[in-house]
Enzyme design. Structure first.
Site, PDB file in Angstrom:
ATOM      1  N   HIS A 182       0.786  -1.373   0.134  1.00  0.00           N
ATOM      2  CA  HIS A 182       0.015   0.086   0.069  1.00  0.00           C
ATOM      3  C   HIS A 182       0.926   1.333  -0.062  1.00  0.00           C
ATOM      4  CE1 HIS A 182      -3.609  -2.318   0.919  1.00  0.00           C
ATOM      5  NE2 HIS A 182      -2.767  -3.211   1.626  1.00  0.00           N
ATOM      6  N   SER A 196      15.731  19.132 -16.896  1.00  0.00           N
ATOM      7  CA  SER A 196      14.759  19.767 -16.872  1.00  0.00           C
ATOM      8  C   SER A 196      15.298  21.144 -17.874  1.00  0.00           C
ATOM      9  CB  SER A 196      14.583  20.510 -15.419  1.00  0.00           C
ATOM     10  OG  SER A 196      13.795  21.771 -15.586  1.00  0.00           O
ATOM     11  N   LYS A 214      18.909  18.902 -12.539  1.00  0.00           N
ATOM     12  CA  LYS A 214      17.839  17.958 -12.281  1.00  0.00           C
ATOM     13  C   LYS A 214      18.069  16.913 -13.109  1.00  0.00           C
ATOM     14  CE  LYS A 214      12.799  17.784 -11.323  1.00  0.00           C
ATOM     15  NZ  LYS A 214      12.329  16.698 -12.258  1.00  0.00           N
ATOM     16  N   GLU A 219      10.001   6.027 -17.656  1.00  0.00           N
ATOM     17  CA  GLU A 219       8.937   6.891 -17.977  1.00  0.00           C
ATOM     18  C   GLU A 219       8.646   6.455 -19.649  1.00  0.00           C
ATOM     19  OE1 GLU A 219      10.163  10.787 -15.362  1.00  0.00           O
ATOM     20  OE2 GLU A 219      10.383  10.890 -17.489  1.00  0.00           O
TER      21      GLU A 219
END
Length: 462
Positions: free
Chosen positions: A184, A314, A320, A327
């Site tokens: 969970h 980015s 970053k 992805e």
């Protein structure tokens, strides 16, 4: 004004202009004119399959004495050049065409006839010779099966084997790294990183096994059924010989379908294959998302692993770095699930003796196979093989995990264990320290019962 030159071609409907340098004829040109819909052509793997089927058909007809040896040889040489991708630019018909794929079949017949005529020095007819003993109604479903089966055997299954091997190696490398398990998305009992990766490996191996089982149906071919499944205008042994020749050429064990009526009117094997591809997409999505979570941070996330830094993350935030491979894999999987929905709808469109969504099913099925094969290799080589483990972060969370108290349940009971966990949560203390204060267990007993590495082996601790 265009300086393009044209020639006049004719078919049973009359005359029309065809570009002078085009290998196709009138029926292909009509399809070009009729279906200016997407600009998406049939996949290269499908065109290659048409070339292989036409090669096998000419060989079978020659063996059966239906086609002169020199004509058959010219057709076969021309068909192989199509299968090798030498003439892909001469297959311009849109995916969204007549549902039987007749336009693509005639495109192949016309191109191969043109090439064979040039080779032979005398006319080779697209219908009478190249399409002998065939109908679009059995050629196109055969090509769906041939192109998908060859792509799975030569591309997807090897990619999955590679991914499985990379996962197995990484699982072995991290077999002693104990970390907090999560259910969970909440802290749970510890596992090893190796155990986690072994779960992923098992998913991939099961996907390979499912696809291998599906191949038993996918290798069954419609060829020989001709127009409606009865085999009208085809030699009774034609379908058998085509399957044998295709098997020898591709290394895939093709065979005639048990029922030509089923093979023309339904796409159940393609739908089944797509369903297995969807299962694989679901598995890869789970793996990709787990990697993203484990890599999250570097300061405010879980930060258990660090994926290879592949590119700046980015355009505005310097430094970053994002988990770009997981992805991309997740997007591939979303596309595959969407393709499966299209294929399911296409499979429903078998009316009486023919399915009329063959081209779009072929397009989506082959795209799914190609995307999953490429994504699996990227995931293996650019994400899993090279990620590093942040032991400091893992240990910091592991030893402060109050859920470790679960191991004390057989000794102190569930209720007492819950009380220990609540205090540990509230005060932010290691469960061992709290249990020392709230139970009669000695330090030696607590060390033994709460050893995270021991807990990854399961069983009752006494």
């Amino acid at each position: 004004m265009s300086d393009k030159t044209y020639r006049i071609e004719k078919d049973s409907m009359g005359e029309l202009q065809v570009p002078e340098d085009a290998l196709w004829g009138a029926q292909t040109q009509r399809a070009i004119d009729n279906f200016p819909i997407s600009g998406i052509r049939m996949p290269a793997q499908f065109i290659a399959a048409i070339g292989l089927v036409k090669w096998a058909a000419a060989g079978a007809n020659a063996e059966l004495g239906l086609l002169k040896k020199d004509v058959a040889a010219a057709i076969q040489a021309s068909a192989i050049s199509v299968a090798e991708g030498q003439h892909d630019e001469h297959f311009p018909v849109d995916v969204f065409q007549t549902g039987s794929g007749t336009s693509s079949n005639m495109n192949a017949n016309e191109v191969i006839a043109c090439l064979a005529t040039e080779r032979l020095g005398s006319e080779v007819h697209p219908n009478d010779h190249v399409n002998m003993c065939q109908s679009s109604n059995d050629v196109i479903p055969t090509c769906v099966h041939v192109s998908a089966a060859v792509s799975i055997q030569k591309s997807l299954l090897p990619a999955l084997k590679h991914l499985s091997e990379v996962l197995e190696a990484k699982a072995d490398e991290t077999r002693d790294v104990v970390k907090t398990g999560r259910t969970h998305l909440m802290d749970a009992m510890p596992v090893t990183l190796g155990q986690e990766l072994d779960g992923w490996r098992s998913q991939i191996d099961h996907a390979s096994a499912r696809l291998s089982d599906t191949m038993k149906r996918l290798v069954q071919l419609a060829q020989g059924g001709t127009a409606v499944g009865t085999g009208i205008n085809a030699h009774p042994k034609f379908g058998d010989k085509v399957a044998v020749l295709l098997s020898e050429k591709t290394g895939v064990p093709f065979a005639p379908a048990g029922s030509q009526f089923e093979s023309l009117s339904s796409l159940d094997a393609a739908v089944e294959t797509s369903g297995q591809l969807r299962v694989l997409a679901v598995s890869l999505t789970k793996i990709a998302n787990d990697l993203r979570w484990m890599n999250s941070g570097p300061l405010a996330g879980i930060g258990e692993i660090e994926l290879p830094a592949l590119q700046p993350g980015s355009s505005i935030m310097p430094g970053k770095v994002n988990p770009v491979i997981p992805e991309a894999v997740a997007m591939v999987c979303a596309q595959v699930v969407g393709n499966d929905a299209t294929i399911a709808m296409g499979g429903q469109s078998g009316n009486f003796q023919l399915n009329v969504m063959l081209p779009v099913v072929a397009y989506n099925l082959l795209q799914s196979i190609e995307l999953l094969a490429n994504a699996s290799k990227c995931l293996a080589d650019k994400a899993i093989a090279g990620f590093s483990v942040n032991i400091e972060n893992i240990n910091r969370s592991l030893h402060r995990n109050p859920i470790l108290v679960t191991a004390l349940n057989p000794v102190i009971g569930y209720e007492k264990g819950a009380a220990v966990a609540k205090v540990a949560y509230k005060e932010g203390r290691p469960v061992k320290d709290v249990a020392r204060d709230m139970t009669d267990l000695t330090d030696e007993e607590l060390d033994r019962l709460l050893d995270p590495a021991e807990l990854t082996e399961g069983g009752i601790k006494h």
